[in-house]
Design a protein around this motif. Structure first.
Motif, PDB file in Angstrom:
ATOM      1  N   TYR A  60      40.492  41.409  34.331  1.00  0.00           N
ATOM      2  CA  TYR A  60      38.582  42.124  34.802  1.00  0.00           C
ATOM      3  C   TYR A  60      37.449  41.057  33.598  1.00  0.00           C
ATOM      4  O   TYR A  60      38.007  40.831  33.539  1.00  0.00           O
ATOM      5  CB  TYR A  60      38.671  43.369  34.903  1.00  0.00           C
ATOM      6  CG  TYR A  60      39.883  43.993  35.104  1.00  0.00           C
ATOM      7  CD1 TYR A  60      39.125  44.956  36.706  1.00  0.00           C
ATOM      8  CD2 TYR A  60      40.528  44.069  35.077  1.00  0.00           C
ATOM      9  CE1 TYR A  60      40.111  45.951  37.087  1.00  0.00           C
ATOM     10  CE2 TYR A  60      42.095  45.348  35.470  1.00  0.00           C
ATOM     11  CZ  TYR A  60      41.997  45.712  36.922  1.00  0.00           C
ATOM     12  OH  TYR A  60      42.462  46.543  37.398  1.00  0.00           O
ATOM     13  N   GLU A  62      33.443  41.327  34.393  1.00  0.00           N
ATOM     14  CA  GLU A  62      32.358  41.925  34.203  1.00  0.00           C
ATOM     15  C   GLU A  62      32.810  43.547  34.849  1.00  0.00           C
ATOM     16  O   GLU A  62      32.285  44.184  36.261  1.00  0.00           O
ATOM     17  CB  GLU A  62      31.432  41.269  35.336  1.00  0.00           C
ATOM     18  CG  GLU A  62      31.373  39.957  34.720  1.00  0.00           C
ATOM     19  CD  GLU A  62      31.112  40.039  33.106  1.00  0.00           C
ATOM     20  OE1 GLU A  62      30.479  40.751  32.473  1.00  0.00           O
ATOM     21  OE2 GLU A  62      30.970  38.819  32.566  1.00  0.00           O
ATOM     22  N   GLN A  64      35.619  43.594  37.809  1.00  0.00           N
ATOM     23  CA  GLN A  64      35.910  43.370  38.890  1.00  0.00           C
ATOM     24  C   GLN A  64      37.597  43.099  38.720  1.00  0.00           C
ATOM     25  O   GLN A  64      37.161  42.133  37.533  1.00  0.00           O
ATOM     26  CB  GLN A  64      34.929  42.855  39.742  1.00  0.00           C
ATOM     27  CG  GLN A  64      33.341  43.253  39.555  1.00  0.00           C
ATOM     28  CD  GLN A  64      33.805  44.916  40.390  1.00  0.00           C
ATOM     29  OE1 GLN A  64      34.700  44.502  41.948  1.00  0.00           O
ATOM     30  NE2 GLN A  64      33.105  45.942  39.986  1.00  0.00           N
ATOM     31  N   LEU A  65      38.277  42.893  39.214  1.00  0.00           N
ATOM     32  CA  LEU A  65      39.409  42.104  39.132  1.00  0.00           C
ATOM     33  C   LEU A  65      39.534  40.805  39.859  1.00  0.00           C
ATOM     34  O   LEU A  65      38.797  39.900  40.472  1.00  0.00           O
ATOM     35  CB  LEU A  65      40.179  43.021  40.031  1.00  0.00           C
ATOM     36  CG  LEU A  65      42.498  42.620  40.153  1.00  0.00           C
ATOM     37  CD1 LEU A  65      42.309  42.248  38.280  1.00  0.00           C
ATOM     38  CD2 LEU A  65      42.644  43.195  40.843  1.00  0.00           C
TER      39      LEU A  65
END
Length: 284
Positions: A60, A62, A64-65
């Protein structure tokens, strides 16, 4: 009992980097990415990564993936490439260009070392390190107008380097590794051997084009400003800046000309470069 959250933190120029993970097997991969160079730049942003799982992994960025990775080596690959890309994009937007080059300081003189892949830049910079000289970087240099600074990346040592730099032979096994195809790369952080490693932005005193001459005589000869300019442009990394900007920066630093180093034995090259640093110029 929940597994302990581990974290690797370090600085890359004006960015802080934080990588959180729970699988202890990732510690060595994060060690390869992290650097301990002294960098006196004002922090502007933190790049945050989290790695979930124990294989396969989810990475991840930040929150997000970013990617899924089947192995620790794949985690290392994704995070390493992504971190450096984000840092360099920030500098490109600020007007810097990237060069494939090394940057060293010999007896107080900063020298930009140019050369094609395999010319011997890392071999020479490693030998300079053991000779007591400052190595700022062995692969990537940022340039804006006449100011240069190295990318704070560990020195990437290829198999066989110990034949040219024998001081490395008993040490190689302790360095973290990665793979470039089937080739093993070992990553050396100078501070781990007790050497000073400082990343600074400043002027260049000499530009050296390295021509491999392995096993033969080492020699230093003057090169015209035109040839130095040509080699600088050949070493441009192509990060999207305008051609006019690249030419202007390279033309500015190439005006005094430079030198061609026919690189035979690294120890002989060090003697030549020390003489250049001490005398200011070997040829008039």
């Amino acid at each position: 009992m929940k597994p302990e959250v581990l974290c690797t933190r370090f600085q890359l120029l004006n960015c802080k980097v934080a990588i959180e993970f729970k699988d202890p097997l990732l510690s060595r991969q994060c060690e390869y990415i992290a650097v301990a160079a002294e960098q006196d730049f004002e922090d502007s942003v933190t790049l945050s990564y989290r790695v979930d799982g124990t294989g396969p992994y989810e990475i991840y960025e930040e929150g997000q993936l970013l990617a899924c990775a089947p192995s620790p080596a794949d985690v290392q690959y994704h995070i390493y490439r992504r971190i450096y890309r984000r840092v360099f994009e920030r500098y490109v937007l600020a007007g810097w260009i990237g060069l494939h080059a090394a940057l060293v300081c010999i007896n107080g003189k900063r020298m930009l070392l140019l050369g094609n892949k395999g010319a011997g830049k890392t071999t020479l910079t490693s030998a300079l390190l053991f000779a007591g000289h400052e190595v700022e970087g062995d692969e990537m240099v940022l340039l804006r107008d006449t100011i240069a600074m190295a990318s704070p990346r560990r020195l990437h040592l290829k198999n066989g380097i110990e034949n040219q730099v024998p001081e490395l032979a008993p040490l190689l096994a302790q360095f973290p590794t990665a793979y470039a195809g089937t080739e093993v790369l070992r990553a050396l952080d100078p501070t781990e051997l007790g050497y000073k490693w400082v990343i600074r932005a400043g002027l260049i005193d000499h530009i050296i084009w390295i021509r491999p001459n392995h096993g033969e005589e080492t020699a230093l000869a003057p090169l015209s400003s035109l040839l130095i300019l040509q080699h600088l442009i050949e070493g441009y990394l192509g990060w999207g800046e305008s051609k006019e900007q690249v030419f202007r920066y390279c033309a500015q630093i190439s005006r005094p000309g430079g030198y061609e180093l026919a690189l035979g034995q690294p120890r002989d090259a060090i003697v030549q470069l020390e003489s250049l640093a001490d005398q200011g110029a070997l040829f008039l």
